[in-house]
Each structure stands twice: as C-alpha cells, then as structure tokens.
Scaffold this active site. Structure first.
Site, PDB file in Angstrom:
ATOM      1  CG  HIS A   1      -1.664   1.264   1.454  1.00  0.00           C
ATOM      2  ND1 HIS A   1      -3.002   1.383   1.191  1.00  0.00           N
ATOM      3  CD2 HIS A   1      -1.267   2.478   1.927  1.00  0.00           C
ATOM      4  CE1 HIS A   1      -3.400   2.614   1.477  1.00  0.00           C
ATOM      5  NE2 HIS A   1      -2.357   3.297   1.939  1.00  0.00           N
ATOM      6  CD  GLU A   2       1.601   3.579   3.869  1.00  0.00           C
ATOM      7  OE1 GLU A   2       1.689   4.598   3.140  1.00  0.00           O
ATOM      8  OE2 GLU A   2       0.731   3.444   4.745  1.00  0.00           O
TER       9      GLU A   2
ATOM     10  CD  GLU B   1      -4.773   6.406   1.624  1.00  0.00           C
ATOM     11  OE1 GLU B   1      -4.902   5.224   1.994  1.00  0.00           O
ATOM     12  OE2 GLU B   1      -3.736   7.047   1.792  1.00  0.00           O
TER      13      GLU B   1
ATOM     14  CG  HIS C   1      -7.198   7.120   5.092  1.00  0.00           C
ATOM     15  ND1 HIS C   1      -6.645   8.353   5.362  1.00  0.00           N
ATOM     16  CD2 HIS C   1      -6.161   6.289   4.821  1.00  0.00           C
ATOM     17  CE1 HIS C   1      -5.320   8.276   5.284  1.00  0.00           C
ATOM     18  NE2 HIS C   1      -5.002   7.024   4.962  1.00  0.00           N
TER      19      HIS C   1
END
Length: 335
Positions: free
Chosen positions: A153-154, A177, A263
């Site tokens: 994800h990051e 996101e 988010h």
C-alpha cells in the site's frame, strides 16, 4: 534478420544472422533495483512526545541495517522484514507491469524501521522517497513491517507520486488511497501465492480488528468509520460503498477531517476495483488499473474521471465484453 540463440543456461546471445556480430548478451535473471533499510535511532530522529510520531528524520545519520539483501551490523528482525517487503513489491511491479522501482528508473528503495516511539503507523514520504515503519503501540498494533499488504500500500503511493500525482485531498485523494489499497492487496496475493485477501492490514492488529483489518474492499460497510462532523462531534458510520453514502464536509480539507475523508471515501472506488477483479479476474484488473493510474489519470482526477478514464484504458487493452464488465463494476458504486 536477428535470431536469438540460447548459448548457455540463464543467458541468451543475440546474433546478427548476416554477419555473425554479437548484438546483445542477455541474462534470464532480473536484477532487482537496489534496496536499503535504515534504523531510526535517537541520533537521527526527533519525536513528538505526546503522539510518538516522528517530527524529523535525518536519513544520513541513521545506521544502515540492510543493503540489497545483506545483513549489516545494525540489522534485526524488523530490518530483514522491511528488506523482504521491499523486494517483493519491486518484483511485483516489474513482473506484472514492467515497472523498474517506484520511479521506473531503477532507483533505490529506502526503508526506515523503528520510526517514532510506539508509533502505530507506516507511511511513504513522496518528498524524500522512503518507506517508514513504526513499531506499533504493542496494544492495538504490532510492528508494521509484519504486514506485506501495508508495505505494498505505502510503496504504491510512491508509484502514484511518480505517475498520476493524485492530489491528496477530496476525491483525488480518495483515489490515491484506493489504488494503494488495491495494489497492496495484489502485492500480498502475488508475493504470498495466495488468494486476494480484500481486508487490508489484518496482520498489524493485536486486538479484535485482526479479524477485519483496516478496510475491506469487498464489503466496506462491514467496518465502521469513526470521524468528526463539521461541528467537531465524533460520528461513527459504516464505510461507504456507493457515492450516495459519500462522507462530505463544508469545511476546508485538513488533517482534522482526513483531507476531506480520503481514507473513508476511498472505499467507493476501492469497492469498484474489487468488483472489476471479480468480473475480469485479478490479472486483468491489475493490468487495467495500473495503466489507468500511470497513463490516464491526472492530479485532479475525481471519481467520475476515474470511471471515464478506466473505460478508455479498457478499450485500449481488452475486448468490448470485458469493458462491459468494467462499466457494470462502476454501476455497483453509483458511477
């Protein structure tokens, strides 16, 4: 004409058939982009005493624990996990999408472990291009290097910062996101050779959230989102999976409302991505969404632009039948 000839195991020699001149000597082995892991110590970081979050990080002063798979003096279990995570993410983007590192230029992926003090988070710094892992608070969250999907994800944020550059607020931020959630899940599925686990971040929890994770692209409403309304009151509602349930605010986008709920509202495009994977299969969905992210979107793309541009990308890549499935996926979220 040019003919490839296998000269020996693991190599191809390309020879000009007219004059016998060697044109290329190609290895079958992919050379991974360089990786390094640093240890965040008191000598290279300052920490917010209240939150435990890092305030500053001087990477040049942080001891090196790993370098391209080699243990150095400062190495520990967290460093080795961070190194493995980086290599799996690099391999994923290369083998699936032909992308050489986060910037497609083979640049070193730097990870920093033990960031902050009982810091229950991880992040990608797009300004300085490094991945940071907290150790968790030891009560709700554990060491974040233990979650491959969080690493995926990051690091996908790093890819986004080098491609579409989706602005991190409102709908463009929610798309940012959503792409990170989707590719974090895809990285974990491919890296672990397992079915896609649509609930992201299960491995970082020590409490009951270990069963449900941070967010769930398959069933967003199965998890409750907790935020503040415009009057500052705490509100708890299910994560949205349809545009009619999108969280809104009359206030300016800021850290107080998570940059206008990036988010939370990410679950709307995120659920559409899950629906694409269900209808097309994961492999086609991965390809389609990578091309959309890297070639079709712009910094200000919103949800409607995401739909329009994804359908355009689909027409470039796949058949009309597949693109009908894509539009059906968007209809499930009201787009």
């Amino acid at each position: 004409s040019i003919a490839p000839t296998e000269a020996e195991s693991g190599r191809d020699l390309w020879i000009d058939a007219k004059n016998g001149r060697l044109l290329a000597d190609l290895s079958h082995d992919w050379e991974i982009a360089p990786t390094e892991v640093l240890q965040a110590t008191d000598q290279c970081q300052t920490i917010d005493e209240k939150s435990g979050a890092p305030l500053t990080l001087n990477l040049a002063a942080c001891p090196v624990a790993q370098r391209s798979g080699a243990d150095l003096e400062a190495s520990d279990a967290s460093s080795r996990r961070a190194e493995k995570n980086a290599q799996i993410v690099l391999k994923y983007f290369w083998t699936r999408h032909g992308r050489d590192s986060f910037d497609d230029r083979g640049s070193t992926v730097t990870s920093v472990v033990h960031v902050g003090d009982q810091f229950a988070n991880a992040f990608w710094s797009s300004d300085r291009n490094f991945m940071a892992y907290g150790d968790g608070d030891g009560k709700v969250m554990t060491d974040l290097t233990k979650s491959l999907d969080v690493a995926g994800h990051e690091m996908t944020h790093g890819v986004t910062s080098q491609t579409s550059k989706l602005i991190y607020q409102s709908e463009s931020g929610a798309l940012n996101e959503a792409f990170s959630d989707f590719f974090g899940i895809a990285v974990a599925a491919r890296g672990l050779n397992a079915p896609a686990e649509w609930a992201i971040g299960k491995d970082i929890f020590l409490n009951e959230r270990k069963q449900i994770g941070l967010r769930n692209l398959k069933a967003p409403a199965s998890i409750m989102a907790r935020t503040r309304d415009d009057q500052g009151n705490i509100v708890t509602k299910p994560y949205p999976s349809h545009v009619k349930d999108q969280f809104t605010t009359l206030n300016a986008c800021s850290s107080q409302n998570d940059r206008c709920f990036v988010h939370i509202n990410s679950m709307i495009p995120g659920h559409a991505m899950y629906q694409m994977a269900e209808r097309l299969g994961l492999e086609k969905a991965e390809k389609l969404l990578y091309v959309t992210l890297s070639q079709y979107l712009t910094p200000t793309s919103d949800f409607k632009a995401f739909r329009t541009q994804t359908v355009k990308a689909c027409r470039q890549l796949f058949s009309g039948t597949d693109c009908t499935k894509v539009t059906a996926a968007f209809r499930t979220v009201g787009l």
